[in-house]
Write a protein that holds these residues in place. Sequence first.
Motif, PDB file in Angstrom:
ATOM      1  N   ASN A  26     -38.999  42.569 -62.760  1.00 16.43           N
ATOM      2  CA  ASN A  26     -37.607  42.978 -62.945  1.00 16.43           C
ATOM      3  C   ASN A  26     -37.492  44.443 -63.307  1.00 16.43           C
ATOM      4  O   ASN A  26     -36.582  45.147 -62.839  1.00 16.43           O
ATOM      5  CB  ASN A  26     -36.949  42.110 -64.028  1.00 16.43           C
ATOM      6  CG  ASN A  26     -36.691  40.695 -63.568  1.00 16.43           C
ATOM      7  OD1 ASN A  26     -36.551  40.444 -62.368  1.00 16.43           O
ATOM      8  ND2 ASN A  26     -36.622  39.767 -64.507  1.00 16.43           N
ATOM      9  N   ALA A  29     -38.119  46.415 -60.105  1.00 15.24           N
ATOM     10  CA  ALA A  29     -36.979  46.316 -59.195  1.00 15.24           C
ATOM     11  C   ALA A  29     -35.797  47.150 -59.689  1.00 15.24           C
ATOM     12  O   ALA A  29     -35.064  47.747 -58.886  1.00 15.24           O
ATOM     13  CB  ALA A  29     -36.558  44.853 -59.043  1.00 15.24           C
ATOM     14  N   SER A  30     -35.617  47.210 -61.011  1.00 14.35           N
ATOM     15  CA  SER A  30     -34.498  47.974 -61.564  1.00 14.35           C
ATOM     16  C   SER A  30     -34.636  49.472 -61.305  1.00 14.35           C
ATOM     17  O   SER A  30     -33.644  50.211 -61.374  1.00 14.35           O
ATOM     18  CB  SER A  30     -34.395  47.724 -63.073  1.00 14.35           C
ATOM     19  OG  SER A  30     -35.482  48.336 -63.765  1.00 14.35           O
ATOM     20  N   GLN A  31     -35.856  49.904 -60.990  1.00 12.68           N
ATOM     21  CA  GLN A  31     -36.084  51.308 -60.669  1.00 12.68           C
ATOM     22  C   GLN A  31     -36.065  51.555 -59.156  1.00 12.68           C
ATOM     23  O   GLN A  31     -36.455  52.627 -58.695  1.00 12.68           O
ATOM     24  CB  GLN A  31     -37.425  51.770 -61.244  1.00 12.68           C
ATOM     25  CG  GLN A  31     -37.497  51.707 -62.762  1.00 12.68           C
ATOM     26  CD  GLN A  31     -38.711  52.437 -63.280  1.00 12.68           C
ATOM     27  OE1 GLN A  31     -38.871  53.633 -63.061  1.00 12.68           O
ATOM     28  NE2 GLN A  31     -39.592  51.715 -63.967  1.00 12.68           N
ATOM     29  N   ASN A  32     -35.624  50.554 -58.417  1.00  7.80           N
ATOM     30  CA  ASN A  32     -35.533  50.654 -56.951  1.00  7.80           C
ATOM     31  C   ASN A  32     -36.909  50.851 -56.320  1.00  7.80           C
ATOM     32  O   ASN A  32     -37.051  51.523 -55.300  1.00  7.80           O
ATOM     33  CB  ASN A  32     -34.585  51.786 -56.535  1.00  7.80           C
ATOM     34  CG  ASN A  32     -34.145  51.660 -55.086  1.00  7.80           C
ATOM     35  OD1 ASN A  32     -34.078  50.554 -54.535  1.00  7.80           O
ATOM     36  ND2 ASN A  32     -33.862  52.785 -54.456  1.00  7.80           N
ATOM     37  N   CYS A  33     -37.925  50.270 -56.930  1.00  4.99           N
ATOM     38  CA  CYS A  33     -39.285  50.299 -56.375  1.00  4.99           C
ATOM     39  C   CYS A  33     -39.561  48.975 -55.668  1.00  4.99           C
ATOM     40  O   CYS A  33     -39.020  47.926 -56.051  1.00  4.99           O
ATOM     41  CB  CYS A  33     -40.330  50.508 -57.476  1.00  4.99           C
ATOM     42  SG  CYS A  33     -40.286  52.129 -58.235  1.00  4.99           S
ATOM     43  N   ASN A  34     -40.420  49.020 -54.677  1.00  5.75           N
ATOM     44  CA  ASN A  34     -40.814  47.830 -53.932  1.00  5.75           C
ATOM     45  C   ASN A  34     -42.285  47.537 -54.191  1.00  5.75           C
ATOM     46  O   ASN A  34     -43.127  48.443 -54.108  1.00  5.75           O
ATOM     47  CB  ASN A  34     -40.578  48.038 -52.431  1.00  5.75           C
ATOM     48  CG  ASN A  34     -40.899  46.789 -51.629  1.00  5.75           C
ATOM     49  OD1 ASN A  34     -40.591  45.680 -52.059  1.00  5.75           O
ATOM     50  ND2 ASN A  34     -41.523  46.958 -50.475  1.00  5.75           N
ATOM     51  N   ALA A  57     -41.945  53.809 -53.891  1.00  7.08           N
ATOM     52  CA  ALA A  57     -40.938  54.296 -54.828  1.00  7.08           C
ATOM     53  C   ALA A  57     -39.976  55.269 -54.156  1.00  7.08           C
ATOM     54  O   ALA A  57     -40.290  55.847 -53.108  1.00  7.08           O
ATOM     55  CB  ALA A  57     -41.634  54.986 -56.002  1.00  7.08           C
ATOM     56  N   PRO A  58     -38.805  55.468 -54.753  1.00  9.37           N
ATOM     57  CA  PRO A  58     -37.883  56.479 -54.243  1.00  9.37           C
ATOM     58  C   PRO A  58     -38.550  57.860 -54.246  1.00  9.37           C
ATOM     59  O   PRO A  58     -39.410  58.141 -55.087  1.00  9.37           O
ATOM     60  CB  PRO A  58     -36.721  56.431 -55.236  1.00  9.37           C
ATOM     61  CG  PRO A  58     -36.787  55.069 -55.840  1.00  9.37           C
ATOM     62  CD  PRO A  58     -38.245  54.726 -55.896  1.00  9.37           C
ATOM     63  N   MET A  61     -38.882  59.880 -57.483  1.00  9.50           N
ATOM     64  CA  MET A  61     -39.561  59.309 -58.643  1.00  9.50           C
ATOM     65  C   MET A  61     -40.853  60.041 -58.960  1.00  9.50           C
ATOM     66  O   MET A  61     -41.599  60.456 -58.080  1.00  9.50           O
ATOM     67  CB  MET A  61     -39.836  57.825 -58.426  1.00  9.50           C
ATOM     68  CG  MET A  61     -40.557  57.149 -59.601  1.00  9.50           C
ATOM     69  SD  MET A  61     -40.501  55.350 -59.486  1.00  9.50           S
ATOM     70  CE  MET A  61     -38.791  55.066 -59.971  1.00  9.50           C
TER      71      MET A  61
END
Length: 286
Positions: A26, A29-34, A57-58, A61
């Motif tokens: 979680n 995911a909250s950091q927009n990582c896969n 990661a974005p 980041m």
Amino acid sequence: MALIKPDFILLLSCVDRKGLVAAIANSIASQNCNIVQNSQYGDSTTGRFFMRLSLAAPESMTVESFSEAFMPVATAYNLDWKVHDLKNKLRAIVMVSKGGHCLNDLLYRIATGYVPMTVTSIVSNHMTWSRRAEHENIPYHHLPITPETKTEQEARLLELIEEQEADLVILARYMQVLSDDLCEKLAGRAINIHHSFLPGFKGARPYHRAYDRGVKMVGATAHYVTADLDEGPIIAQDVSIVDHADTVEDLIAQGQEVESRVLTRAVKAHCEHRVMQNGLRTVVFK
């Protein structure tokens, strides 16, 4: 469909407990990582949990921004953890004496991209491999050593490690015993190749003693360096089958090939952040 390329590796360990994996996922995911890949292991004998995650990661980041956002979960679960940016290859000093089989194999594997590592210099107590280093355009430092100069020599080695910002020291058949003090300073970031399938045949002339005992296989062990000689956590091992007709020279030739293979395997695993220490043992993720 193109494969997703990871940007970061997250390694963590802690006391195993319910809800741990969900909390970690979680947070990621909250950091927009896969999560590109996930490997985990629960050690039933110690009750500890180990995990390696490859993350896409974005673009914006950084290790610092990820770490800041991940800190609440890390604190709540008392994690031992570290995140690695895959854009940054580990930097290593390779130490060697007269035998160059492990050095040459490493240099080849690095040149082909098989081992993701940068060699900052080669350090030796002999001049044997200076021309090889020159050919590869790698700085070569000749640090001869005697019992009387051991303290000064190791102090110079530490200076080189600091100057070159080396993450790893590889003992590629460096035939000197490091002092206890140096072993402690290099804990977890020095890898040695031992010319036997530990714990057998420690010390000098292992192949001669193995021949005298009529062994049916020879092997090699790569391990982290500790003050306990040849007793550090094992990263990789392998063997080669021999028989009664093989000579000492045959054993040495086969043993050197195994040494090269095992050291490269261990260094590759370390540089890919696939090794975690578990007391006197290691967890090596595939």
